[in-house]
Design an enzyme around this catalytic site. Structure first.
Site, PDB file in Angstrom:
ATOM      1  N   ASP A  11       0.847  -1.197   0.000  1.00  0.00           N
ATOM      2  CA  ASP A  11       0.000   0.000   0.000  1.00  0.00           C
ATOM      3  C   ASP A  11       0.880   1.243   0.000  1.00  0.00           C
ATOM      4  OD1 ASP A  11      -2.367  -1.483  -0.003  1.00  0.00           O
ATOM      5  OD2 ASP A  11      -2.335  -1.690   2.174  1.00  0.00           O
ATOM      6  N   LYS A  33       0.078  -7.807  -2.925  1.00  0.00           N
ATOM      7  CA  LYS A  33      -1.201  -7.209  -3.322  1.00  0.00           C
ATOM      8  C   LYS A  33      -0.982  -5.782  -3.806  1.00  0.00           C
ATOM      9  CE  LYS A  33      -4.297  -5.549  -0.293  1.00  0.00           C
ATOM     10  NZ  LYS A  33      -4.791  -4.229  -0.805  1.00  0.00           N
ATOM     11  N   ASP A  60      -6.092  -5.882  -6.401  1.00  0.00           N
ATOM     12  CA  ASP A  60      -7.234  -5.652  -5.507  1.00  0.00           C
ATOM     13  C   ASP A  60      -7.915  -4.326  -5.863  1.00  0.00           C
ATOM     14  OD1 ASP A  60      -9.007  -5.690  -3.354  1.00  0.00           O
ATOM     15  OD2 ASP A  60      -7.514  -4.913  -1.939  1.00  0.00           O
ATOM     16  N   LEU A  61      -8.707  -4.336  -6.932  1.00  0.00           N
ATOM     17  CA  LEU A  61      -9.380  -3.114  -7.386  1.00  0.00           C
ATOM     18  C   LEU A  61     -10.885  -3.150  -7.158  1.00  0.00           C
ATOM     19  CD1 LEU A  61      -7.433  -2.365 -10.709  1.00  0.00           C
ATOM     20  CD2 LEU A  61      -6.913  -1.651  -8.359  1.00  0.00           C
ATOM     21  N   LYS A  62     -11.419  -4.277  -6.751  1.00  0.00           N
ATOM     22  CA  LYS A  62     -12.829  -4.395  -6.349  1.00  0.00           C
ATOM     23  C   LYS A  62     -13.771  -3.792  -7.403  1.00  0.00           C
ATOM     24  CE  LYS A  62     -11.635  -4.004  -1.429  1.00  0.00           C
ATOM     25  NZ  LYS A  62     -10.214  -3.534  -1.550  1.00  0.00           N
ATOM     26  N   PHE A  64     -16.681  -2.671  -9.688  1.00  0.00           N
ATOM     27  CA  PHE A  64     -18.114  -2.520  -9.394  1.00  0.00           C
ATOM     28  C   PHE A  64     -18.651  -1.497 -10.385  1.00  0.00           C
ATOM     29  CE2 PHE A  64     -21.231  -1.914  -5.553  1.00  0.00           C
ATOM     30  CZ  PHE A  64     -22.287  -2.246  -6.372  1.00  0.00           C
ATOM     31  N   ASN A  68     -20.533  -4.676 -18.894  1.00  0.00           N
ATOM     32  CA  ASN A  68     -19.570  -4.623 -19.989  1.00  0.00           C
ATOM     33  C   ASN A  68     -18.259  -3.968 -19.563  1.00  0.00           C
ATOM     34  OD1 ASN A  68     -19.155  -5.269 -22.849  1.00  0.00           O
ATOM     35  ND2 ASN A  68     -18.941  -3.049 -23.111  1.00  0.00           N
ATOM     36  N   THR A  69     -18.367  -2.954 -18.691  1.00  0.00           N
ATOM     37  CA  THR A  69     -17.165  -2.289 -18.194  1.00  0.00           C
ATOM     38  C   THR A  69     -16.346  -3.231 -17.326  1.00  0.00           C
ATOM     39  OG1 THR A  69     -18.197  -0.104 -18.289  1.00  0.00           O
ATOM     40  CG2 THR A  69     -16.335  -0.359 -16.792  1.00  0.00           C
ATOM     41  N   GLN A 193      -9.350  -1.166  10.418  1.00  0.00           N
ATOM     42  CA  GLN A 193     -10.139  -2.373  10.205  1.00  0.00           C
ATOM     43  C   GLN A 193     -11.014  -2.628  11.427  1.00  0.00           C
ATOM     44  OE1 GLN A 193     -10.162  -3.864   7.384  1.00  0.00           O
ATOM     45  NE2 GLN A 193      -8.173  -3.793   6.404  1.00  0.00           N
TER      46      GLN A 193
END
Length: 236
Positions: A11, A33, A60-62, A64, A68-69, A193
């Site tokens: 990170d 990651k 790790d881009l999640k 959403f 199609n994108t 977290q």
């Protein structure tokens, strides 16, 4: 107990810091990651650099977005060299199935015999029950279970979840359904977290991958910290 694999989160705000840390970690962990901050700054080239150093890369881009994108984003991620990618399961069946299609297209692009791992994000480990949207009356662990079972039906390989949900997910989705667990902390500190676990607890619960960031990258000896974490798991 099956031994989980360690994934160290790089990170960092720019590529040279990430590559410098990766150099210190070589030989101590199989996975790194790359998250939103680093990927936004460094682009796909960071995947190539890390893979040239011998690491497998969890991107790790999640994702959403509209189906199609997401299909195109997953395809591009695989073409760039990602060994593991993830999407938000709240995107629904059409988006998830488009991601599976994008994964297959990426494999064709790279000539891969075995596809990368496609995971679904259930509920972020930074969230607790009170952080769920108003009107969503299910207990948090029930939300996670519903999303995990949906991901299995939609063709994903597993989920990103806290260690607290791993056992129930394995029961409802099968022991071969991958559980990757972020929020791993060797001690009690939980930083930003909420639903954290020690490496030993997560391993005993059945997690397949343990994601650790600052406890490794912030250590005076990052490789030694990574070895210590996995040794503590072996002795659990």
């Amino acid at each position: 107990m099956m031994m989980p694999e360690l994934v160290v989160a790089l990170d960092y705000p720019e590529s040279e810091q990430a590559v410098a840390m990766a150099a210190r970690l070589q030989g101590s962990c199989p996975w790194v990651k790359v998250g939103l901050e680093l990927y936004t700054a460094a682009g796909p080239d960071i995947l190539r650099r890390l893979k040239d150093m011998g690491f497998s890369v969890f991107l790790d881009l999640k994702f959403f977005d509209i189906p199609n994108t997401v299909r195109g984003a997953v395809r591009s991620s695989v073409c760039a060299g990602a060994d593991m990618v993830n999407i938000h399961l709240l995107g629904g069946a059409r988006m998830a199935q488009a991601a599976v299609q994008g994964l297959q297209e990426g494999c064709e692009c790279k000539g891969l015999a075995a596809p990368p791992v496609l995971l679904g994000v259930t509920v972020l480990t930074s969230m607790a029950q009170q952080d769920l949207p108003a009107g969503l009356d299910l207990p948090l662990d029930s939300v996670v279970d519903v999303l995990a079972r949906s991901g299995r039906e939609w063709g994903l390989n597993g989920v990103v979840c806290s260690g607290y949900e791993v056992e129930s997910i394995k029961k409802s989705c099968g022991t071969d359904y991958i559980c990757l667990t972020p929020g791993i902390r060797p001690a009690a500190a939980d930083d930003d977290q909420r639903r954290t676990m020690t490496p030993q607890q997560a391993a005993r619960a059945g997690s397949d991958y343990l994601v650790v960031g600052r406890p490794v990258t912030g250590a005076a000896d990052p490789a030694g910290a990574a070895y210590s974490i996995m040794e503590s798991v072996r002795q659990a």
